[in-house]
Design a protein around this motif. Sequence first.
Motif, PDB file in Angstrom:
ATOM      1  N   ALA A 561       0.488  -1.940   0.127  1.00  0.00           N
ATOM      2  CA  ALA A 561      -0.261  -0.221  -0.222  1.00  0.00           C
ATOM      3  C   ALA A 561       1.135   1.430   0.184  1.00  0.00           C
ATOM      4  O   ALA A 561       1.580   1.466   1.096  1.00  0.00           O
ATOM      5  N   TRP A 562       1.006   2.303  -0.851  1.00  0.00           N
ATOM      6  CA  TRP A 562       1.454   3.566  -1.124  1.00  0.00           C
ATOM      7  C   TRP A 562       0.588   3.916   0.116  1.00  0.00           C
ATOM      8  O   TRP A 562       0.090   4.636   0.411  1.00  0.00           O
ATOM      9  N   PRO A 563       1.244   4.961   0.798  1.00  0.00           N
ATOM     10  CA  PRO A 563       1.779   5.984   2.203  1.00  0.00           C
ATOM     11  C   PRO A 563       1.164   6.998   1.953  1.00  0.00           C
ATOM     12  O   PRO A 563       0.674   7.298   0.679  1.00  0.00           O
ATOM     13  N   ASP A 564       0.415   7.596   2.621  1.00  0.00           N
ATOM     14  CA  ASP A 564       0.065   9.073   1.946  1.00  0.00           C
ATOM     15  C   ASP A 564       1.000  10.526   2.002  1.00  0.00           C
ATOM     16  O   ASP A 564       0.057  11.013   1.226  1.00  0.00           O
ATOM     17  N   SER A 565       2.086   9.666   2.527  1.00  0.00           N
ATOM     18  CA  SER A 565       3.641  10.850   2.330  1.00  0.00           C
ATOM     19  C   SER A 565       4.436  10.175   1.286  1.00  0.00           C
ATOM     20  O   SER A 565       5.163  10.375   0.807  1.00  0.00           O
ATOM     21  N   GLY A 566       3.744   9.298   0.202  1.00  0.00           N
ATOM     22  CA  GLY A 566       3.949   8.478  -1.048  1.00  0.00           C
ATOM     23  C   GLY A 566       6.043   8.074  -0.709  1.00  0.00           C
ATOM     24  O   GLY A 566       6.297   7.682   0.205  1.00  0.00           O
ATOM     25  N   ARG A 567       6.969   8.987  -1.403  1.00  0.00           N
ATOM     26  CA  ARG A 567       8.815   8.296  -1.639  1.00  0.00           C
ATOM     27  C   ARG A 567       8.620   9.285  -0.636  1.00  0.00           C
ATOM     28  O   ARG A 567      10.040   8.664  -0.399  1.00  0.00           O
ATOM     29  N   MET A 568       8.193  10.065   0.228  1.00  0.00           N
ATOM     30  CA  MET A 568       8.999  10.773   1.358  1.00  0.00           C
ATOM     31  C   MET A 568       9.028   9.973   2.742  1.00  0.00           C
ATOM     32  O   MET A 568       9.515  10.653   4.021  1.00  0.00           O
TER      33      MET A 568
END
Length: 775
Positions: A561-568
């Motif tokens: 799952a891709w987190p809210d802050s993405g690649r950061m």
Amino acid sequence: MFKNIPKYFKIALLSGLAVYASSAKAQNAAQYVNPFIGASTSAADAGVYHGLGKTFPGATTPYGMVQVSPNTITGGDNGSGYSYEHTSIEGFAFTQMSGIGWFGDMGNFLVMPTTGKLKTSSGKRENPDAGYRSSYDKKSEKASAGYYSVLLNDYHVKAEMTAAPHSGMLRFTFPQNKQSRIQIDLARRVGGTSTLQYVRVVDDHTIEGWMKCTPDGGGWGNGDGHADYTVYFYAQFSKPIKNYGVWSANIPEGQSRKREDVESEKYQDMIAHSAILPGVKEKQGKHLGFYTEFETKANEQVLLKSGISYISIAGAKNNLLTEIKGWNFDALHQKAINLWDNALAKIDIKGGTTEQKTVFYTALYHTMIDPRIISDVDGKYPGGDGKAHYTDKFKKRTVFSGWDVFRSQMPLQTIINPSLVNDLVNSMVTLADQKQKGYFERWELLNAYTGCMLGNPMTSVLADAYAKGIRNYNVNKAYDLAVGSVEKFGNGDRGYAPGSIGIAQTLEYAYNEWCVAQLAHWLHHPADERKYMARSMSYKNIYDKDKGWFRPKDEKGKWVAWPDSGRMTQWYGTFETNPYQQGWFVPQDVRGMVQLMGGKQKVIADLNNLFDKTPENMMWNDYYNHANEPVHHVPFLYNRLGMPWLTQKWTRAICRRAYKNSVEGLVGNEDVGQMSAWYVLAASGLHPVCPGDTRQEITSPVFDKITMKLDLAYATGKSFTIVAKGNSADNVYIQSAKLNGKSYNKCYLDYKDIAAGGVLELTMGATPNKLWGIN
């Protein structure tokens, strides 16, 4: 004259004599060394749990077995055993680790001068008076190459220390006192405790014994690092041993002895109430110390010297008697300075401020602590099978922080110390053979396969060494171990590594598989070359085009799952990084990476964003995080993207902003030479993107002239010099270049150009020349 000396010691001795003969012409670089740079573990000052440099300030010699250094703390994430802001010292140990995270190890044979009532526990920093530790006069504290001194307030004793490669000496200046003392905590260990000790009084000046350190006593990774070693010692006192004894704590059977247990009030109370056994000449136990008491006159000096060995007491004795024959502390100190001057003379710099010279030579100094020698003066060394071995073909080395040092530290050594790289490969090959392992260890400590960090970094060191002609080891066996490494830990047929750190693992493994493909090509294994070259492209399998970045997959091949802050997001598929930082690690296929990421202009804009949002002090952050290794090649990617002036701009900025002449002078853990090696290379104007590829990126030197001395056993030239004409704080951009007098318009060199010797002449200016170096 050299009848009983191993061949490599003869070569080293003759080489040292040659260097000494020319020392009048060489720069006395040791004067610029400041061992306090990075000497703090403080998470508060760093702003992150990783802390600062974690170096030690004590006395050592280039790649020496012995480091005689102050220790301020036993437990916690304090691998060096010392932190500058601590206000008390618990003693001076003969072995230390430099710049490491995790729960440290070594810190063995802890010596402390005391007066008054004998105390058997060091006490804690919060309550120093409960133990033998002492507050100290911060203004009195001095450290330089091969020397450390401090005034201990509680005992009014000045402590000084210096070192030889396998031995060390302490000089204590006592006050007038009827009950002065030197005491040695034989159980002490930075990350826990040694689990069994032995001591014997040999004569009225000498003791000998050993300390056994096993995973049950914590240590490296609090035991998870599997460190299992024995330190043997042979120690002599300048003042006769008359009133002496042993203390022994009653450690119950079954008592856990991990780091947290040793730190506990219960355990510390057991130590504090140790049985004191006057006059005991020989003792074995679970927690022992030795003391000798004497009356002293005002300013009376009492000295202690000791050899250590990881083989035997006889080895420790031979090490001491070979290296330190008398009691002349100042002469031994001068020998240590000479060793450092000779070692640091591998690179001579001209220009720059005193501050910049101090940063440079201290960085070079820090690259010359590990991988340290572990063989005795007679060529015997401890094998991975627990037995003593002998070789006159190489020096057995230890402390290989692979995941860190393959990036800059070992590439630096291929230029200035190729024999060391050859030693390391031999050490790792023989270790695997003796342990009957079919793969290289990624983080070796005292023959332990510790399993620390990730990837297969030894494949990088091997490929880089072989590519550069460093091949005096069993090449076929080394190749088999490299293959075994990527087969045991790799992307395999699945084409990616699943799990919580899948981005980091997949990218690291792909590079390691490329390294093995290169070796297969050179060694004529075409099937292996095809297999591992295909696997080196595995990085593409975890790039999500919809998200525009790398993304971890689970065991079934589905995206995590891709987190809210993405690649950061820190730790999203990564280790100690975020995907934005880790994702640039495709050194083996920069062109393919750029294409995958959307092309050159998009990648350049993304890199600009990475650097532009980096905080001025370059402490731990979510953008260009120089405090952590995965981004160390990133500034040099601009060279590969046709914008070399941005490599020049940013490497100069990093050298200025991330390295300073202060305790806080390293923005992250020194990591066993890696952080400093990056500076040495970048400040010299060179750095690789991809070890194993002989291409060396050219960047803006900090200094006006840098001369690297080459080893004629591995190179055809005597030295390679980089000249920066018109260099200054403003003139950071390369306007034009000449190589050996001929116009040169590439932003890189091949290693063979360096090894051939010669001069690279750069003309510098205040604005970029966007036409130079883009071919």
